[in-house]
Scaffold this motif. Structure first.
Motif, short mmCIF file in Angstrom:
data_model
loop_
_atom_site.label_atom_id
_atom_site.label_comp_id
_atom_site.label_asym_id
_atom_site.label_seq_id
_atom_site.Cartn_x
_atom_site.Cartn_y
_atom_site.Cartn_z
N GLY A 16 44.45 34.93 -2.56
CA GLY A 16 43.62 36.09 -1.92
C GLY A 16 43.47 37.32 -2.43
N LEU A 17 44.34 37.61 -3.37
CA LEU A 17 44.51 38.97 -3.82
C LEU A 17 43.16 39.40 -4.67
CD1 LEU A 17 48.08 39.20 -4.75
CD2 LEU A 17 47.05 40.02 -2.82
N ASP A 18 42.64 38.56 -5.12
CA ASP A 18 41.46 38.98 -6.11
C ASP A 18 40.19 38.52 -5.18
OD1 ASP A 18 39.15 39.33 -7.53
OD2 ASP A 18 39.97 38.24 -9.25
N PRO A 19 39.47 39.33 -4.60
CA PRO A 19 38.43 38.80 -3.56
C PRO A 19 36.90 38.44 -4.19
CG PRO A 19 38.56 41.33 -3.63
CD PRO A 19 39.52 40.81 -4.60
N HIS A 20 37.25 38.13 -5.58
CA HIS A 20 35.83 37.86 -6.32
C HIS A 20 35.82 36.42 -6.68
CE1 HIS A 20 35.93 42.16 -6.27
NE2 HIS A 20 34.56 42.17 -6.15
N SER A 53 27.77 41.19 -7.85
CA SER A 53 27.55 42.35 -8.46
C SER A 53 27.36 41.97 -9.81
CB SER A 53 29.02 42.92 -8.75
OG SER A 53 29.32 43.79 -7.46
N ASP A 54 26.36 42.75 -10.85
CA ASP A 54 25.85 42.23 -12.07
C ASP A 54 27.40 42.69 -13.06
OD1 ASP A 54 24.17 41.21 -13.69
OD2 ASP A 54 22.77 42.80 -13.58
N ARG A 55 27.03 42.18 -14.16
CA ARG A 55 27.90 42.77 -15.19
C ARG A 55 28.16 44.20 -15.36
NH1 ARG A 55 26.93 39.08 -20.48
NH2 ARG A 55 27.39 37.43 -19.79
N PHE A 56 29.45 44.62 -15.86
CA PHE A 56 29.65 46.03 -16.11
C PHE A 56 28.84 46.56 -16.99
CE2 PHE A 56 32.29 49.72 -17.74
CZ PHE A 56 32.32 50.42 -16.73
N LEU A 57 28.15 47.56 -16.85
CA LEU A 57 27.06 48.26 -17.86
C LEU A 57 26.03 47.28 -18.38
CD1 LEU A 57 29.66 50.55 -19.76
CD2 LEU A 57 28.26 51.24 -17.88
N GLY A 58 26.00 46.39 -17.59
CA GLY A 58 25.05 45.18 -18.22
C GLY A 58 25.41 44.33 -19.34
N ILE A 59 26.61 44.67 -19.79
CA ILE A 59 26.97 43.84 -20.85
C ILE A 59 28.66 43.28 -20.77
CG2 ILE A 59 25.34 44.69 -22.37
CD1 ILE A 59 27.58 46.72 -23.71
N PHE A 60 29.26 43.88 -20.04
CA PHE A 60 30.82 43.54 -20.03
C PHE A 60 31.07 42.50 -18.83
CE2 PHE A 60 30.74 47.65 -22.01
CZ PHE A 60 31.37 47.25 -23.27
N GLY A 61 31.87 41.64 -19.02
CA GLY A 61 32.32 40.60 -18.14
C GLY A 61 31.18 39.74 -17.64
N GLU A 62 31.40 39.09 -16.31
CA GLU A 62 30.54 38.38 -15.54
C GLU A 62 29.94 38.74 -14.37
OE1 GLU A 62 29.35 35.68 -17.56
OE2 GLU A 62 30.48 36.42 -18.97
N LYS A 63 29.06 38.45 -13.82
CA LYS A 63 28.48 38.58 -12.61
C LYS A 63 29.70 37.88 -11.27
CE LYS A 63 23.62 38.38 -12.86
NZ LYS A 63 22.45 37.76 -12.05
N THR A 64 29.89 38.55 -10.37
CA THR A 64 31.12 38.23 -9.55
C THR A 64 30.37 38.45 -7.98
OG1 THR A 64 31.64 40.39 -9.44
CG2 THR A 64 32.86 38.78 -10.99
N VAL A 65 31.13 37.47 -7.33
CA VAL A 65 30.61 37.46 -5.81
C VAL A 65 32.04 38.03 -4.91
CG1 VAL A 65 30.01 36.25 -3.84
CG2 VAL A 65 29.02 35.65 -6.03
N ASN A 66 31.64 39.13 -4.15
CA ASN A 66 32.90 39.70 -3.42
C ASN A 66 33.00 38.68 -2.21
OD1 ASN A 66 34.40 41.12 -1.70
ND2 ASN A 66 33.68 43.18 -2.76
N VAL A 67 33.98 38.18 -2.11
CA VAL A 67 34.33 37.06 -1.27
C VAL A 67 34.59 37.76 0.25
CG1 VAL A 67 35.82 34.88 -0.36
CG2 VAL A 67 34.98 35.20 -2.70
#
Length: 80
Positions: A16-20, A53-67
């Motif tokens: 549960g430490l990573d809420p995404h 949340s969308d990707r960082f700067l629109g290109i880095f990483g993936e979309k994530t949901v803040n649980v």
């Protein structure tokens, strides 16, 4: 019909430490969350969309949901 479990629900830490989580992992749980909170599935999806949340700067990483934010909204503690 059976659905494949999203990989991050199987491989990520259960601490549960990573809420995404991924949007697909959130979608996988919509029916269960709606039933547990006596809500419609569309209402749960609306909350999940607000907490995505969308990707960082629109290109880095993936979309994530803040649980954490989803849970606070489901409990009525957070409104936006």
């Amino acid at each position: 019909m059976t659905r494949a479990v999203p990989v991050d629900l199987v491989t990520c830490s259960g601490s549960g430490l990573d809420p995404h989580i991924s949007p697909s992992a959130a979608e996988y749980q919509v029916a269960r969350i709606a039933k547990a909170n006596d809500m419609s599935e569309s209402g749960v999806r609306e909350i999940i969309n607000k907490c995505t949340s969308d990707r960082f700067l629109g290109i880095f990483g993936e979309k994530t949901v803040n649980v954490l934010k989803v849970n606070l909204m489901l409990d009525g503690i957070l409104t936006e």
